[in-house]
Structure formats: structure tokens, C-alpha cells
Design a protein around this motif. Structure first.
Motif, PDB file in Angstrom:
ATOM      1  N   ILE A 164       0.810  -1.219   0.000  1.00  0.00           N
ATOM      2  CA  ILE A 164       0.000   0.000   0.000  1.00  0.00           C
ATOM      3  C   ILE A 164       0.842   1.267   0.000  1.00  0.00           C
ATOM      4  CG2 ILE A 164      -1.976  -1.108   1.106  1.00  0.00           C
ATOM      5  CD1 ILE A 164      -1.130   0.474   3.664  1.00  0.00           C
ATOM      6  N   SER A 165       2.168   1.115  -0.020  1.00  0.00           N
ATOM      7  CA  SER A 165       3.035   2.285  -0.009  1.00  0.00           C
ATOM      8  C   SER A 165       4.428   1.910  -0.487  1.00  0.00           C
ATOM      9  CB  SER A 165       3.124   2.870   1.395  1.00  0.00           C
ATOM     10  OG  SER A 165       4.026   3.964   1.436  1.00  0.00           O
ATOM     11  N   CYS A 218      -6.237  10.225 -10.241  1.00  0.00           N
ATOM     12  CA  CYS A 218      -5.963   9.680  -8.906  1.00  0.00           C
ATOM     13  C   CYS A 218      -6.988   8.587  -8.600  1.00  0.00           C
ATOM     14  CB  CYS A 218      -6.001  10.770  -7.840  1.00  0.00           C
ATOM     15  SG  CYS A 218      -5.571  10.126  -6.204  1.00  0.00           S
ATOM     16  N   LEU A 219      -6.628   7.355  -8.922  1.00  0.00           N
ATOM     17  CA  LEU A 219      -7.537   6.226  -8.753  1.00  0.00           C
ATOM     18  C   LEU A 219      -7.993   6.088  -7.312  1.00  0.00           C
ATOM     19  CD1 LEU A 219      -8.961   3.790 -10.037  1.00  0.00           C
ATOM     20  CD2 LEU A 219      -6.911   2.445  -9.472  1.00  0.00           C
ATOM     21  N   TYR A 220      -7.064   6.239  -6.353  1.00  0.00           N
ATOM     22  CA  TYR A 220      -7.448   6.084  -4.950  1.00  0.00           C
ATOM     23  C   TYR A 220      -8.583   7.038  -4.594  1.00  0.00           C
ATOM     24  CZ  TYR A 220      -7.538   5.523   0.025  1.00  0.00           C
ATOM     25  OH  TYR A 220      -7.973   5.262   1.296  1.00  0.00           O
ATOM     26  N   CYS A 221      -8.417   8.317  -4.882  1.00  0.00           N
ATOM     27  CA  CYS A 221      -9.425   9.302  -4.468  1.00  0.00           C
ATOM     28  C   CYS A 221     -10.733   9.141  -5.240  1.00  0.00           C
ATOM     29  CB  CYS A 221      -8.879  10.724  -4.605  1.00  0.00           C
ATOM     30  SG  CYS A 221      -7.581  11.079  -3.384  1.00  0.00           S
ATOM     31  N   VAL A 222     -10.656   8.776  -6.510  1.00  0.00           N
ATOM     32  CA  VAL A 222     -11.879   8.554  -7.285  1.00  0.00           C
ATOM     33  C   VAL A 222     -12.658   7.381  -6.696  1.00  0.00           C
ATOM     34  CG1 VAL A 222     -12.800   7.813  -9.522  1.00  0.00           C
ATOM     35  CG2 VAL A 222     -11.048   9.595  -9.430  1.00  0.00           C
ATOM     36  N   PHE A 276      -7.308  18.439  -2.066  1.00  0.00           N
ATOM     37  CA  PHE A 276      -7.248  17.168  -2.781  1.00  0.00           C
ATOM     38  C   PHE A 276      -6.270  17.200  -3.944  1.00  0.00           C
ATOM     39  CE2 PHE A 276     -10.691  16.194  -0.013  1.00  0.00           C
ATOM     40  CZ  PHE A 276     -10.412  14.871   0.301  1.00  0.00           C
ATOM     41  N   SER A 277      -5.875  18.359  -4.406  1.00  0.00           N
ATOM     42  CA  SER A 277      -4.758  18.422  -5.355  1.00  0.00           C
ATOM     43  C   SER A 277      -3.496  17.931  -4.665  1.00  0.00           C
ATOM     44  CB  SER A 277      -4.573  19.857  -5.871  1.00  0.00           C
ATOM     45  OG  SER A 277      -5.657  20.228  -6.691  1.00  0.00           O
ATOM     46  N   MET A 278      -3.297  18.369  -3.417  1.00  0.00           N
ATOM     47  CA  MET A 278      -2.168  17.881  -2.632  1.00  0.00           C
ATOM     48  C   MET A 278      -2.311  16.376  -2.374  1.00  0.00           C
ATOM     49  SD  MET A 278      -1.184  18.367   1.355  1.00  0.00           S
ATOM     50  CE  MET A 278      -2.606  17.372   1.732  1.00  0.00           C
ATOM     51  N   SER A 279      -3.478  15.965  -1.963  1.00  0.00           N
ATOM     52  CA  SER A 279      -3.721  14.561  -1.656  1.00  0.00           C
ATOM     53  C   SER A 279      -3.468  13.685  -2.881  1.00  0.00           C
ATOM     54  CB  SER A 279      -5.159  14.385  -1.161  1.00  0.00           C
ATOM     55  OG  SER A 279      -5.420  13.041  -0.849  1.00  0.00           O
ATOM     56  N   ASN A 280      -3.945  14.120  -4.045  1.00  0.00           N
ATOM     57  CA  ASN A 280      -3.717  13.359  -5.277  1.00  0.00           C
ATOM     58  C   ASN A 280      -2.231  13.164  -5.520  1.00  0.00           C
ATOM     59  OD1 ASN A 280      -6.369  14.962  -7.273  1.00  0.00           O
ATOM     60  ND2 ASN A 280      -6.524  13.438  -5.664  1.00  0.00           N
ATOM     61  N   ARG A 281      -1.461  14.208  -5.325  1.00  0.00           N
ATOM     62  CA  ARG A 281      -0.024  14.114  -5.571  1.00  0.00           C
ATOM     63  C   ARG A 281       0.656  13.178  -4.565  1.00  0.00           C
ATOM     64  NH1 ARG A 281      -2.117  18.333  -7.705  1.00  0.00           N
ATOM     65  NH2 ARG A 281      -1.247  19.361  -9.535  1.00  0.00           N
ATOM     66  N   LEU A 282       0.229  13.222  -3.307  1.00  0.00           N
ATOM     67  CA  LEU A 282       0.783  12.292  -2.316  1.00  0.00           C
ATOM     68  C   LEU A 282       0.462  10.846  -2.686  1.00  0.00           C
ATOM     69  CD1 LEU A 282       0.053  14.053   1.100  1.00  0.00           C
ATOM     70  CD2 LEU A 282       2.301  13.387   0.214  1.00  0.00           C
ATOM     71  N   VAL A 283      -0.771  10.605  -3.073  1.00  0.00           N
ATOM     72  CA  VAL A 283      -1.175   9.243  -3.450  1.00  0.00           C
ATOM     73  C   VAL A 283      -0.325   8.742  -4.622  1.00  0.00           C
ATOM     74  CG1 VAL A 283      -3.050   7.887  -4.468  1.00  0.00           C
ATOM     75  CG2 VAL A 283      -3.501   9.375  -2.501  1.00  0.00           C
ATOM     76  N   ALA A 306       2.726   9.807  -5.488  1.00  0.00           N
ATOM     77  CA  ALA A 306       4.120   9.663  -5.060  1.00  0.00           C
ATOM     78  C   ALA A 306       4.315   8.424  -4.195  1.00  0.00           C
ATOM     79  CB  ALA A 306       4.557  10.909  -4.291  1.00  0.00           C
ATOM     80  N   ILE A 307       3.357   8.154  -3.317  1.00  0.00           N
ATOM     81  CA  ILE A 307       3.478   7.046  -2.366  1.00  0.00           C
ATOM     82  C   ILE A 307       3.038   5.722  -2.982  1.00  0.00           C
ATOM     83  CG2 ILE A 307       2.632   6.207  -0.129  1.00  0.00           C
ATOM     84  CD1 ILE A 307       2.423   9.198   0.695  1.00  0.00           C
ATOM     85  N   GLY A 308       2.168   5.790  -3.998  1.00  0.00           N
ATOM     86  CA  GLY A 308       1.693   4.570  -4.655  1.00  0.00           C
ATOM     87  C   GLY A 308       0.598   3.862  -3.886  1.00  0.00           C
ATOM     88  N   ILE A 309      -0.387   4.620  -3.396  1.00  0.00           N
ATOM     89  CA  ILE A 309      -1.439   4.049  -2.556  1.00  0.00           C
ATOM     90  C   ILE A 309      -2.585   3.526  -3.426  1.00  0.00           C
ATOM     91  CG2 ILE A 309      -3.027   4.458  -0.639  1.00  0.00           C
ATOM     92  CD1 ILE A 309      -1.277   6.921   0.079  1.00  0.00           C
TER      93      ILE A 309
END
Length: 191
Positions: free
Chosen positions: A4-5, A82-86, A164-171, A173-176
Motif C-alpha cells: 500500500i506504499s 488519482c484512482l485512490y481518491c476517485v 485534494f490536489s495535494m492529496s492526489n499528488r501524495l497518493v 508519489a506514495i503509490g497508494i
């Protein structure tokens, strides 16, 4: 469970007590722990701030409904791939809107979704802010006012989009990856 990361993920028991308790409360309510919380726990102080700001933005009922807040996340996250957030926020949108179809429409083409003209104006603005923020100017916000939104609503739209622009980028970068549980949530009425 698959990875998950791309970074080390601490055990919940090893987190500061307040964070561990918060995560376990989410697990108790939903039946699972969202991968984003586990992955962001790599930096506990940042996770705490992330959760606090997320809750401040997403748990309010005014001036935007909770469903409208989720619409923003789904539409803008779809534009950022951003698949995770969608997937995760699509599940929450289905539940909050009490509509098993809305998230799919908002994620693929929100202009075809069964939403109000004011909500369409909201999503047009938020997607533009997410994709081409440098082009946002006063007239964009006037369009929202003309659609019936007040300054507090416009502020919340902007803050949710930015967060969520920030959140998308974290997801990214981290590969969640999204939790499997999110895929079915809100699609079939509970019996």
C-alpha cells in the motif's frame, strides 16, 4: 494485502495513541482501515494534520452539502488520474448522495451527471482550479455567484480542490491503491 506504499508503513499499535485511536474508530465505523491512513502514518505528525484538515473540510454540512463536497473530490481527482481518491470518495459520494450511479458519472463526465445547474457550475470551477489554476480570475467566481453560491461556498470549493490536489499528488508519489472494500460501497442498498 498487497503493498500500500512505497515507504515503510508502521503498525497501528506503534503510532501515537491519539492517531491509533482515530484510525481504529474509522475501522470500527467502516469495517476496514483506508489505505491512505496507513500509508500516511509513515509521518505521524503529518497524518494528524492531514486528518484534521480533511475532517474540517469534508464533515461540514454548510454551505455545501457533504455530497457536494464529495462531488468536488471525485471530479477533480478524476482529472488528475488519482484512482485512490476517485474510488474511495466515489464510494462516499454514492452513500452521501444516496445514489449508486452518481460517482461513476461524476468521475467520467460530470457534465452528464444528474446534478443541478449550480452543481455543474461548481464542478466546472473546481475542475478548472485543479487543472489550470493559473487561469482562475475574478470572473470565474462571479459565475459561481450568479449560479447562487455565496463567498463561503466558493471558499470551501476552493479549499477542497486545493487540499485534494495535494492529496492526489501524495497518493501518486506514495503509490497508494484503493481498498477493495470501496468498490462496492454504496452500490447495493443495505438489507
Amino acid at each position: 494485502m498487497s503493498q500500500i506504499s512505497r515507504f515503510p508503513v508502521p503498525e497501528i499499535a506503534d503510532l501515537p495513541a491519539d492517531l491509533g485511536e482515530r484510525i481504529l474508530q474509522v475501522q470500527e465505523k467502516s469495517g476496514f482501515v483506508p489505505n491512505v491512513f496507513l500509508a500516511l502514518a509513515h509521518r505521524p505528525a503529518q497524518l494528524r494534520l492531514f486528518m484534521d484538515y480533511h475532517d474540517e473540510l469534508m464533515d461540514a454540512d454548510e454551505p455545501l452539502t457533504k455530497a457536494e463536497r464529495e462531488m468536488i473530490v471525485v471530479a477533480t481527482s478524476a482529472q488528475r488520474d488519482c484512482l485512490y481518491c476517485v474510488v474511495a470518495h466515489g464510494a462516499i459520494l454514492r452513500i452521501r448522495a444516496k445514489d449508486p450511479l452518481i460517482a461513476d458519472y461524476v468521475a467520467t463526465n460530470y457534465r452528464q451527471a444528474d446534478i443541478t445547474p449550480a452543481q455543474l457550475a461548481m464542478l466546472d470551477y473546481c475542475v478548472r482550479l485543479s487543472v489550470t489554476p493559473e487561469e482562475i480570475a475574478g470572473p470565474d467566481q462571479q459565475v459561481l455567484r450568479d449560479a447562487g453560491w455565496d463567498d463561503d461556498a466558493i471558499w470551501d470549493m476552493s479549499a477542497i480542490t486545493a487540499f485534494f490536489s495535494m492529496s492526489n499528488r501524495l497518493v501518486h508519489a506514495i503509490g497508494i491503491p484503493p481498498n477493495e472494500e470501496f468498490h462496492l460501497m454504496g452500490r447495493v442498498p443495505r438489507g
